[in-house]
Write an enzyme that holds these catalytic residues in place. Structure first.
Site, PDB file in Angstrom:
ATOM      1  N   GLY A 128      -3.094  52.491   5.946  1.00 53.05           N
ATOM      2  CA  GLY A 128      -2.937  53.883   5.564  1.00 53.05           C
ATOM      3  C   GLY A 128      -3.509  54.810   6.611  1.00 53.05           C
ATOM      4  N   PRO A 129      -3.275  56.099   6.471  1.00 59.16           N
ATOM      5  CA  PRO A 129      -3.775  57.071   7.457  1.00 59.16           C
ATOM      6  C   PRO A 129      -5.294  57.171   7.412  1.00 59.16           C
ATOM      7  CG  PRO A 129      -2.723  58.184   5.609  1.00 59.16           C
ATOM      8  CD  PRO A 129      -2.462  56.732   5.424  1.00 59.16           C
ATOM      9  N   PRO A 130      -5.905  57.769   8.436  1.00 56.77           N
ATOM     10  CA  PRO A 130      -7.367  57.913   8.447  1.00 56.77           C
ATOM     11  C   PRO A 130      -7.853  58.798   7.302  1.00 56.77           C
ATOM     12  CG  PRO A 130      -6.439  58.343  10.632  1.00 56.77           C
ATOM     13  CD  PRO A 130      -5.294  58.282   9.683  1.00 56.77           C
ATOM     14  N   GLY A 131      -9.034  58.463   6.785  1.00 55.75           N
ATOM     15  CA  GLY A 131      -9.681  59.318   5.806  1.00 55.75           C
ATOM     16  C   GLY A 131      -9.257  59.109   4.372  1.00 55.75           C
ATOM     17  N   VAL A 132      -8.486  58.040   4.068  1.00 55.68           N
ATOM     18  CA  VAL A 132      -8.064  57.826   2.681  1.00 55.68           C
ATOM     19  C   VAL A 132      -8.991  56.856   1.959  1.00 55.68           C
ATOM     20  CG1 VAL A 132      -5.660  58.369   3.152  1.00 55.68           C
ATOM     21  CG2 VAL A 132      -6.449  56.001   3.353  1.00 55.68           C
ATOM     22  N   LYS A 161       5.787  61.797   4.010  1.00 55.66           N
ATOM     23  CA  LYS A 161       6.610  62.939   4.398  1.00 55.66           C
ATOM     24  C   LYS A 161       6.660  63.983   3.279  1.00 55.66           C
ATOM     25  CE  LYS A 161       9.513  60.221   7.540  1.00 55.66           C
ATOM     26  NZ  LYS A 161      10.842  59.644   7.776  1.00 55.66           N
ATOM     27  N   LYS A 195     -10.247  53.551   3.154  1.00 55.05           N
ATOM     28  CA  LYS A 195     -10.020  52.110   3.288  1.00 55.05           C
ATOM     29  C   LYS A 195     -11.336  51.347   3.432  1.00 55.05           C
ATOM     30  CE  LYS A 195      -7.393  52.644   6.920  1.00 55.05           C
ATOM     31  NZ  LYS A 195      -7.420  54.112   6.974  1.00 55.05           N
ATOM     32  N   THR A 196     -12.195  51.805   4.328  1.00 49.77           N
ATOM     33  CA  THR A 196     -13.448  51.088   4.578  1.00 49.77           C
ATOM     34  C   THR A 196     -14.384  51.178   3.381  1.00 49.77           C
ATOM     35  OG1 THR A 196     -13.246  51.586   6.946  1.00 49.77           O
ATOM     36  CG2 THR A 196     -15.407  50.887   6.150  1.00 49.77           C
ATOM     37  N   SER A 238      14.514  58.745  12.132  1.00 52.51           N
ATOM     38  CA  SER A 238      14.568  59.554  10.906  1.00 52.51           C
ATOM     39  C   SER A 238      14.837  61.030  11.168  1.00 52.51           C
ATOM     40  CB  SER A 238      13.260  59.396  10.121  1.00 52.51           C
ATOM     41  OG  SER A 238      12.164  59.839  10.879  1.00 52.51           O
TER      42      SER A 238
END
Length: 783
Positions: A361-365, A730, A367-368, A687
């Site tokens: 996923g994108p940074p800051g969601v 998106k 995960k860690t 796309s």
């Protein structure tokens, strides 16, 4: 080496500044010239009369100024010069006479001095002769006690009749500091110079005598140590015959091995190494290598595991406390624990292997931090390895024991840190691994992350099988494209998408605001952030998929409130941050709703793109050039796939120009220029095909695209709209930019159905199968 003391020298000479070196008159001295200003001085001397003024500089700077140089030095002549690779020069200089610099100047990279000779007093007296004889005696004594001195020195000294020459020769040969040598050079009387040299030579003789005593004592001690070693070896042999002898260190190691309850194959290797250790002397270099190896073997928690919390309900409660939403991941962990509990009830033991999960996923969601919550929910130890920038395979598998300084790899080190064989193991940023000349770490991870193989993982340092099957491996990544395909096949991919504005509000209220208040010494009684204020911060001051920037902005608000509380003379009432107060804390909004402004002209369409940082809005511009030759001009750092999409879109528009209401002659008489702004950022992917086609039709019709519409989809030559990825990211990006209608491929309708309810409620989603479906919404016919 004779010199004429009455010789007339030029009044101005190039200056060669010396570091830690003093060149005396009446001596030859080799010098290595490396600094630019020194090379310039040598070149200017060679171009004139080969004369230089050599003087000592104060300090160790590379670029000395005139004020850093001593004014007493030596006028010298260059006798030999040779260039060396790298731009340096080696010279041999002959000191001619002591000189005094009345004025030292510098122009650009050139040092020059106004120099006049400074002759010394060299009167030969009885006291001078006595000092010369004393020096000769000291030299004889030094030669008798020192092995490193040349015997030719006695002959050389005996053949010098000039006391000044002898003084300077010995001063250049003796081991003295540069300041001491400079003091001898600056001394005016010969007798004072001789006293200084005699003192230095006397000190050198004393050092040589002391060195000889130390060497003799060391030799005697070494002989004693060898004798003791021989006797100890005899004693050990006798004790072995009697069965009485064992080293205390070996006894300690055997006791630790017995207490560690090692697996059978590890126990056998450890005992064998202890036996090798017993046969060695502690002075052997290999002794310490074996001892370090045994320490590492015993530090691995071979038989230690923590008890899992096999309660899915309690684990789900912990996960809900730490993280908002992320239902798929929470369900996966709960399913794993449920299976473990059933296996334990049926067989009495937990035998299921740990899964290999990969959070993408994108940074800051989160995960860690989610990995830490998983460990807390399962009551397991948590260890984390950052793989970002890793290039060496040995970081994973360790180094061979034959190398000096070898250590185990990060897997074994993490097991030692965890103290258990079943931790939650976080492999952070697995997509940032790169191959180097030391090997490919991704290939080393193939065995670690394969549930069928990791029960027999072998570290190069330990060289025994290590069971990693009980470890719960969690990898994190921003994208999948850079992960090794074989490695990707071994992991269970779980996508973490970006957050909607509603998600960010819940996360900020439940986690971010309390944490920032605590970190900044505030309490909820002192400050409250209104929900609408948080929404405004998220929309006007951050534009991201995660919440990292949002937390930073909340931290800025907390700091400013903390400053107000501390600065106030009286206790302040509770500070309530409302939407209209946000600019007072964070300044003007960083992001504006620019879609309407960007698409206000014909030929501009709003597209949507996926990046590893989340979704983003892309503006595609098309423009007709008055005079042309059917050329298509593409700019904006477009990749090959995007360029092909532009050509396919143009070909379809040309083929169906009549159906689209476009005059075919326009394209025959004009060039078409397609541009995607932010030209410094590379862009690629299929796309944007629909967006490019819409921008071209808008330019040809001279009709503006609806400002509240964005689109995504791949286009074919026949005008079909094909599905694309990243619909959630998106859609969230479109909502952040104020888009009301999103046109998507009809075959992506299943992805649209999984969007957050608030996104589907606030936006209109239009499926499209052909370009005509897109144009009906984006470029409606005028009524």
């Amino acid at each position: 080496m004779a010199t004429d003391s009455a010789r007339i020298y030029p009044s101005e000479l190039p200056v060669l500044a010396l570091r830690d070196t003093v060149v005396f008159p009446l001596t030859l001295q080799p010098l290595a010239i490396l600094r630019p200003h020194s090379i310039d001085a040598v070149n200017r001397a060679l171009a004139q009369d080969r004369l230089l003024f050599l003087t000592l500089q104060n300090g160790d700077m590379d670029d000395p100024q005139p004020g850093d140089l001593r004014h007493i030095g030596t006028i010298a002549a260059i006798r030999q010069m040779a260039k060396v690779p790298g731009g340096g020069i080696h010279v041999i200089v002959e000191g001619l006479q002591r000189g005094r610099a009345d004025l030292i100047t510098r122009t650009e990279n050139s040092l020059r001095a106004v120099v006049r000779p400074a002759p010394e007093e060299a009167e030969r007296t009885l006291e001078v002769d006595a000092y010369i004889r004393r020096l000769q005696e000291l030299i004889d004594k030094a030669l008798s006690v020192g092995n490193g001195l040349s015997q030719e020195l006695r002959t050389m000294v005996a053949g010098i009749d000039d006391p000044l020459r002898l003084t300077y020769l010995l001063s250049s040969l003796l081991d003295m500091k540069a300041d001491e040598k400079q003091q001898i050079l600056e001394t005016d009387t010969l007798l004072d110079k001789l006293r200084s040299v005699e003192s230095a030579l006397n000190r050198e003789v004393s050092l040589l005598e002391l060195k000889g005593k130390i060497e003799s004592a060391a030799q005697a001690e070494m002989t004693g140590a060898q004798r003791q070693y021989y006797l100890r070896q005899q004693l050990k042999a006798i004790q072995d015959e009697l069965g009485e002898g064992e080293k205390p260190e070996a006894q300690d190691l055997r006791a630790r091995i017995a207490a560690a309850t090692l697996p059978e194959h590890v126990n056998t290797v450890a005992l064998k190494e202890v036996e090798r250790l017993e046969r060695m002397t502690p002075a052997s270099p290999e002794y310490q290598m074996i001892r370090t190896y045994l320490d590492w073997v015993l530090d691995v928690p071979w038989s230690t595991t923590t008890d899992d919390r096999l309660d899915p309900v309690a684990a789900r409660q912990v996960l809900d406390e730490d993280h908002y939403d992320l239902e798929k991941i929470k369900d996966r962990i709960v399913e794993y624990l449920a299976v473990q509990k059933l296996k334990a009830q049926q067989t009495g033991s937990v035998a299921m292997k740990g899964p290999i999960l990969c959070f993408v996923g994108p940074p800051g969601v989160g995960k860690t931090s989610l990995g830490q919550s998983v460990a807390r929910a399962m009551n397991r130890k948590f260890v984390r390895i950052s793989l970002g920038g890793l290039r060496d395979e040995a970081d994973i598998r360790g180094h061979r024991r034959t190398y000096i300084g070898a250590i185990p790899g990060r897997i074994v080190q993490a097991l030692k840190q965890a103290g258990a064989m079943n931790p939650v193991f976080m492999l952070d940023e697995i997509d940032k691994i790169s191959a180097g000349y030391q090997g490919d770490p991704s290939a080393a991870l193939l065995e670690v992350l394969d549930p069928a193989q990791n029960s027999t993982f072998r570290d190069h340092y330990l060289e025994v099988n290590i069971d990693l099957s009980k470890v719960l491996f969690i990898a994190t990544s921003n994208q999948l494209g850079t992960i090794h395909p074989a490695l990707l096949d071994r992991m269970e991919i779980i996508q973490l998408s970006g957050y909607s504005e509603e998600d960010k509000l819940h996360i900020a209220t439940r986690y971010l605001v309390p944490r920032q208040l605590l970190e900044h010494g505030l309490t909820p009684e002192q400050v409250t952030l209104d929900d609408e204020a948080i929404r405004r911060i998220a929309s006007d001051y951050t534009r991201e998929a995660g919440v990292r920037s949002l937390e930073r902005q909340l931290g800025t608000v907390a700091r400013k409130v903390a400053a107000q509380v501390v600065s106030a003379s009286n206790a302040l009432p509770q500070t309530v941050v409302r939407p209209e107060d946000v600019p007072d804390y964070l300044g003007p909004p960083r992001f504006q709703q620019e879609v309407a402004f960007r698409v206000s002209r014909p030929g501009v369409a709003t597209g949507l793109a996926w990046t590893e940082a989340g979704g983003d809005v892309l503006f595609v511009e098309a423009s007709l050039l008055p005079v042309g030759h059917h050329k298509l001009i593409l700019t904006g750092q477009l990749g090959s796939v995007m360029q092909e999409s532009a050509r396919a879109a143009l070909s379809h528009v040309r083929a169906t120009s009549k159906e689209l209401g476009i005059d075919p002659d326009i394209l025959d008489k004009h060039d078409l220029h397609v541009h995607v702004p932010a030209g410094a950022i590379p862009k690629d992917g299929p796309s944007a095909g629909v967006t490019i086609a819409t921008a071209i039709v808008s330019a040809l019709r001279n009709q503006t695209v609806r400002e509240d519409v964005a689109m995504t989809g791949e286009i074919t030559l026949s005008g079909l709209v094909l599905p694309v990825g990243g619909i959630r990211e998106k859609a969230l990006a479109a909502k952040r930019f104020g888009i009301k209608t999103l046109i998507h491929p009809s075959r992506n309708s299943a992805d649209v159905a999984e969007l957050p309810p608030e996104v589907k409620a606030q936006m209109t989603f239009v499926p499209a199968s052909t370009l005509d479906d897109v144009l009906k919404v984006a470029l409606p016919a005028p009524e």
